[in-house]
Design a protein around this motif. Structure first.
Motif, PDB file in Angstrom:
ATOM      1  N   GLY A 111       0.816  -1.212   0.000  1.00  0.00           N
ATOM      2  CA  GLY A 111       0.000   0.000   0.000  1.00  0.00           C
ATOM      3  C   GLY A 111       0.846   1.256   0.000  1.00  0.00           C
ATOM      4  O   GLY A 111       2.027   1.235   0.390  1.00  0.00           O
ATOM      5  N   SER A 153       2.586  -1.386  -4.338  1.00  0.00           N
ATOM      6  CA  SER A 153       1.277  -0.746  -4.443  1.00  0.00           C
ATOM      7  C   SER A 153       0.957  -0.501  -5.918  1.00  0.00           C
ATOM      8  O   SER A 153       1.857  -0.167  -6.689  1.00  0.00           O
ATOM      9  CB  SER A 153       1.278   0.588  -3.690  1.00  0.00           C
ATOM     10  OG  SER A 153       0.054   1.258  -3.886  1.00  0.00           O
ATOM     11  N   THR A 208     -18.304  11.458   3.070  1.00  0.00           N
ATOM     12  CA  THR A 208     -17.934  11.535   1.640  1.00  0.00           C
ATOM     13  C   THR A 208     -19.091  12.118   0.836  1.00  0.00           C
ATOM     14  O   THR A 208     -18.904  13.050   0.036  1.00  0.00           O
ATOM     15  CB  THR A 208     -17.577  10.132   1.084  1.00  0.00           C
ATOM     16  OG1 THR A 208     -16.570   9.555   1.906  1.00  0.00           O
ATOM     17  CG2 THR A 208     -17.088  10.198  -0.334  1.00  0.00           C
ATOM     18  N   GLN A 248      -6.947   9.688  10.028  1.00  0.00           N
ATOM     19  CA  GLN A 248      -6.356   9.968  11.341  1.00  0.00           C
ATOM     20  C   GLN A 248      -5.897   8.683  12.038  1.00  0.00           C
ATOM     21  O   GLN A 248      -4.790   8.604  12.562  1.00  0.00           O
ATOM     22  CB  GLN A 248      -7.446  10.581  12.205  1.00  0.00           C
ATOM     23  CG  GLN A 248      -7.162  11.958  12.692  1.00  0.00           C
ATOM     24  CD  GLN A 248      -8.242  12.405  13.651  1.00  0.00           C
ATOM     25  OE1 GLN A 248      -8.055  12.362  14.842  1.00  0.00           O
ATOM     26  NE2 GLN A 248      -9.368  12.835  13.136  1.00  0.00           N
TER      27      GLN A 248
HETATM   28  P1  FAD Z   1      -5.621   4.025   1.723  1.00  0.00           P
HETATM   29  O1  FAD Z   1      -5.195   5.399   2.069  1.00  0.00           O
HETATM   30  O2  FAD Z   1      -6.862   3.842   0.930  1.00  0.00           O
HETATM   31  O3  FAD Z   1      -4.400   3.323   0.986  1.00  0.00           O
HETATM   32  C1  FAD Z   1      -4.477   2.030   0.488  1.00  0.00           C
HETATM   33  C2  FAD Z   1      -3.291   1.806  -0.413  1.00  0.00           C
HETATM   34  O4  FAD Z   1      -3.206   0.443  -0.777  1.00  0.00           O
HETATM   35  C3  FAD Z   1      -3.376   2.579  -1.724  1.00  0.00           C
HETATM   36  O5  FAD Z   1      -2.120   3.103  -2.028  1.00  0.00           O
HETATM   37  C4  FAD Z   1      -3.774   1.529  -2.740  1.00  0.00           C
HETATM   38  O6  FAD Z   1      -3.337   1.827  -4.038  1.00  0.00           O
HETATM   39  C5  FAD Z   1      -3.048   0.319  -2.176  1.00  0.00           C
HETATM   40  N1  FAD Z   1      -3.595  -0.978  -2.581  1.00  0.00           N
HETATM   41  C6  FAD Z   1      -4.874  -1.290  -2.870  1.00  0.00           C
HETATM   42  N2  FAD Z   1      -4.981  -2.591  -3.192  1.00  0.00           N
HETATM   43  C7  FAD Z   1      -3.730  -3.103  -3.094  1.00  0.00           C
HETATM   44  C8  FAD Z   1      -3.188  -4.395  -3.307  1.00  0.00           C
HETATM   45  N3  FAD Z   1      -3.941  -5.420  -3.677  1.00  0.00           N
HETATM   46  N4  FAD Z   1      -1.857  -4.563  -3.133  1.00  0.00           N
HETATM   47  C9  FAD Z   1      -1.065  -3.535  -2.776  1.00  0.00           C
HETATM   48  N5  FAD Z   1      -1.525  -2.301  -2.552  1.00  0.00           N
HETATM   49  C10 FAD Z   1      -2.843  -2.086  -2.696  1.00  0.00           C
HETATM   50  N6  FAD Z   1     -10.369  10.438   6.769  1.00  0.00           N
HETATM   51  C11 FAD Z   1     -10.133  11.407   7.682  1.00  0.00           C
HETATM   52  O7  FAD Z   1      -9.649  11.106   8.781  1.00  0.00           O
HETATM   53  N7  FAD Z   1     -10.403  12.716   7.403  1.00  0.00           N
HETATM   54  C12 FAD Z   1     -10.904  13.101   6.210  1.00  0.00           C
HETATM   55  O8  FAD Z   1     -11.149  14.289   5.986  1.00  0.00           O
HETATM   56  C13 FAD Z   1     -11.148  12.101   5.227  1.00  0.00           C
HETATM   57  N8  FAD Z   1     -11.657  12.441   4.034  1.00  0.00           N
HETATM   58  C14 FAD Z   1     -11.882  11.471   3.096  1.00  0.00           C
HETATM   59  C15 FAD Z   1     -12.409  11.832   1.860  1.00  0.00           C
HETATM   60  C16 FAD Z   1     -12.662  10.864   0.907  1.00  0.00           C
HETATM   61  C17 FAD Z   1     -13.231  11.266  -0.418  1.00  0.00           C
HETATM   62  C18 FAD Z   1     -12.368   9.513   1.186  1.00  0.00           C
HETATM   63  C19 FAD Z   1     -12.623   8.457   0.155  1.00  0.00           C
HETATM   64  C20 FAD Z   1     -11.863   9.135   2.415  1.00  0.00           C
HETATM   65  C21 FAD Z   1     -11.620  10.114   3.379  1.00  0.00           C
HETATM   66  N9  FAD Z   1     -11.115   9.777   4.633  1.00  0.00           N
HETATM   67  C22 FAD Z   1     -10.865  10.755   5.561  1.00  0.00           C
HETATM   68  C23 FAD Z   1     -10.833   8.375   4.966  1.00  0.00           C
HETATM   69  C24 FAD Z   1      -9.360   8.076   4.707  1.00  0.00           C
HETATM   70  O9  FAD Z   1      -9.004   8.434   3.397  1.00  0.00           O
HETATM   71  C25 FAD Z   1      -9.092   6.583   4.888  1.00  0.00           C
HETATM   72  O10 FAD Z   1      -9.512   6.175   6.155  1.00  0.00           O
HETATM   73  C26 FAD Z   1      -7.591   6.337   4.719  1.00  0.00           C
HETATM   74  O11 FAD Z   1      -7.227   6.559   3.387  1.00  0.00           O
HETATM   75  C27 FAD Z   1      -7.229   4.915   5.117  1.00  0.00           C
HETATM   76  O12 FAD Z   1      -5.857   4.737   4.949  1.00  0.00           O
HETATM   77  P2  FAD Z   1      -5.253   3.341   4.480  1.00  0.00           P
HETATM   78  O13 FAD Z   1      -3.786   3.493   4.454  1.00  0.00           O
HETATM   79  O14 FAD Z   1      -5.837   2.257   5.283  1.00  0.00           O
HETATM   80  O15 FAD Z   1      -5.819   3.131   3.014  1.00  0.00           O
END
Ligand code: FAD
Ligand code: NAI
Length: 537
Positions: A57, A80, A225, A400
């Motif tokens: 990721g 990723s 969202t 967060q």
């Molecule tokens: P992500 O940030 O989604 O990252 C996942 C990563 O894994 C990506 O790089 C993706 O490409 C990669 N990936 C996917 N599948 C695979 C695979 N099979 N193999 C390898 N890599 C892979 N949260 C807040 O706290 N405040 C906000 O204001 C806020 N606004 C938001 C607005 C929107 C429009 C959205 C959609 C979400 C928002 N969120 C917000 C929520 C926040 O974005 C998520 O909770 C956060 O991105 C989660 O982080 P993560 O690292 O778990 O996943």
């Protein structure tokens, strides 16, 4: 001779000098940051004796981990399908061109190139995690493929931070006909479709019913969202679209559709359960009641229709079918024609995570993602950690939480590496102590052993992960935002224009890099001065 001039307001002179110092200091700091960004220093190559740490990721969780990780302690490999970090909080602003999408993307290569020791990056999707053989199967799904586009990557330690996918609850037609809002491509598709609907609605001899349908923008999901997107879309219409295309003024219409399908989906955060009971069938269920009411009032003033207790059951290319619950509890089916449909009904588990869960008996009862312990170790495994939206914890799936978890894991891995070094050193000193030739040498070595022992004790003392909630913020349109901020062990709820300024400065300061901050400010200024760009790419 003229009498000497009386020095009035000497503090003004000091204030002026202080301002100069701040401005010059700020400019020097900015210049240094830009220089540093463009001139990374040489990186050391990781040693073959180091353990291989694979990170899946490049989102909030993974990047926060990579930022704080001492990469010289491990052979770090990042995998990723996206070679950039995306600042999701400002993604809704990209759907209307308030911000250009590249302004909130940070190339992963920039981030990795600034680490002390080199990190390998493979742009690929992890398709399977074999926790018994300790390998990850990866596949290059980009347009251009080499001779090899599928392979395996072995690991000693694995961090799963792949986020979540869009929940559709298996509702027919959703995948085929709606737009989601999770990735850069989604925001670009929405931007293009808004303009397509507007231009098609103004096509020669279009019927009034078809114009009404094409200009009906439906957002399904009253979580943050959906609310933020609806607000941005209405702003776009009020501030730009209706100026350039006045004939759509009375016909453009945004509807937000919300129905909690069942309490489990959004109401699982224990500390807000009480709140949810009051707010069932309302928009923004994560915010306090005052802010929910405020948001609904602002939407009402903005002429955004909010349809609560309306659960979408089916989607076709031109209509949605929804079950509406009336105040007396009776239900009826309603068909709503739409031009643009944006589906924002929360998160679902990614296939690679679901597959791993199905092969670990300890994950049998987990529904939201990989169940982890208080150190984020995946239940039923020893060397796999999970964080962010792909894991199942008592916290909300937010940026967060993911970034705090990433920072925690970096500290954990740094201290694990330090522990190993200290233990090796301790063993060596103990052996030397046993072989000491005189009392003086023995006493000196004994003191060193004790000092290292104490150091080791301190390093090993690292506690379990604890989340510190800093509050929730959301933009609701017409230059207003809502904020539920944790303040001195209490909550402080606020909404309006000042909160909007706070929202802007908070998100600006949270942007990944100085480069992102400058680009976002320029975009905001561009949109204010020239208006948003209404051309369809
Ligand atoms: P992500 O940030 O989604 O990252 C996942 C990563 O894994 C990506 O790089 C993706 O490409 C990669 N990936 C996917 N599948 C695979 C695979 N099979 N193999 C390898 N890599 C892979 N949260 C807040 O706290 N405040 C906000 O204001 C806020 N606004 C938001 C607005 C929107 C429009 C959205 C959609 C979400 C928002 N969120 C917000 C929520 C926040 O974005 C998520 O909770 C956060 O991105 C989660 O982080 P993560 O690292 O778990 O996943
Ligand atoms: P969500 O899970 O918060 O909300 C989805 C909404 O869709 C729910 O209210 C649900 O009742 C509704 N819904 C589900 N099925 C439906 C149907 N068939 N018909 C009508 N309505 C239906 O999802 P969202 O907004 O995508 O957020 C996901 C996560 O990202 C959340 O944890 C959220 O806190 C976080 N986030 C935070 C933001 C912020 O802090 N500003 C901004 C965006 C997301």
């Amino acid at each position: 001779a003229e009498p000497p001039k009386k020095k009035r307001f000497p503090f003004l002179r000091w204030a002026r000098r202080l301002t100069y110092v701040y401005v010059v200091g700020g400019a020097v700091f900015l210049a240094y940051q830009i220089y540093d960004l463009r001139h990374p220093s040489d990186q050391q190559e990781p040693g073959p004796d180091k353990k291989t740490l694979v990170v899946l990721g490049s989102g909030w969780g993974a990047v926060s981990l990579l930022k704080k990780l001492d990469t010289e302690n491990y052979n770090v490999v990042v995998i990723s399908p996206r070679n950039f970090f995306l600042f999701t909080p400002l993604l809704p602003s990209c759907t209307t061109g308030t911000i250009e999408h590249r302004s909130i993307m940070e190339p992963l290569r920039n981030i990795l190139r600034h680490k002390k020791a080199a990190v390998k990056f493979y742009e690929a999707e992890a398709t399977k995690i074999d926790h018994e053989k300790k390998v990850v199967h990866i596949s290059d799904d980009s347009d251009i493929k080499g001779d090899i586009s599928q392979t395996e990557v072995p690991y000693d330690m694995l961090v799963v931070a792949v986020g979540a996918t869009n929940a559709t609850f298996g509702i027919p037609g959703v995948r085929e006909h709606s737009c989601f809002l999770k990735e850069v491509g989604d925001a670009q598709a929405i931007r293009k479709k808004i303009m397509d609907c507007v231009e098609t609605a103004t096509f020669k001899d279009q019927s009034p019913e078809e114009i009404e349908r094409l200009l009906h923008m439906v957002v399904v999901g009253g979580g943050p969202t959906g609310v933020e997107f609806a607000g941005e879309l209405q702003d776009f219409f009020e501030e730009d679209l209706k100026k350039w295309i006045p004939e759509i003024t009375d016909k453009f219409h945004v509807t937000l559709v919300e129905a909690l399908p069942n309490v489990r989906n959004t109401c699982w955060i224990p500390e807000v359960l009480g709140r949810i009971a009051d707010n069932c069938f309302k928009v923004l269920p994560m915010f306090s009641k005052t802010l929910i009411d405020y948001t609904e009032k602002v939407f009402n003033d903005e002429k955004i229709t909010v349809r609560t207790k309306t659960m979408v059951k089916k989607v076709t290319d031109k209509t949605i079918e929804a079950e509406v619950t009336r105040p007396d509890g009776s239900k009826s089916l309603e068909i709503m024609p739409y031009g643009l449909l944006v589906w924002a009904t929360g998160n679902a588990i990614r296939p690679v995570v679901r597959d791993l869960m199905s092969r670990i008996p300890a994950q049998k009862n987990s529904r939201r993602g990989l169940a982890v312990n208080e150190y984020l170790v995946v239940d039923g495994t020893e060397n796999i950690w999970a964080l962010g939206d792909c894991s199942s914890t008592k916290y909300a799936p937010t940026a967060q939480v993911a970034s705090q978890e990433g920072a925690f894991l970096a500290r954990l891995f740094n201290s694990m590496a330090k522990t190993q070094i200290l233990e090796e050193e301790l063993n060596r000193l103990s052996e030397l102590k046993v072989a000491a030739s005189d009392q003086e040498e023995y006493t000196r070595l004994e003191a060193q052993v004790q000092a290292r022992g104490k150091q080791l004790g301190r390093v090993k003392q690292m506690g379990a992960f604890e989340y510190t909630h800093q509050g929730s913020l959301a933009y609701i349109g017409s230059d207003r935002a809502v904020a539920d901020i944790s303040w001195l062990n209490g909550n402080f709820a606020t909404g309006g224009g000042l909160t909007y300024l706070f929202w802007r400065s908070a998100y600006l300061s949270m942007c990944f890099s100085t480069r992102n901050r400058i680009l976002v400010v320029v975009d905001w200024l561009k949109a204010k001065i020239f208006g948003r760009d209404v051309s369809r790419e």
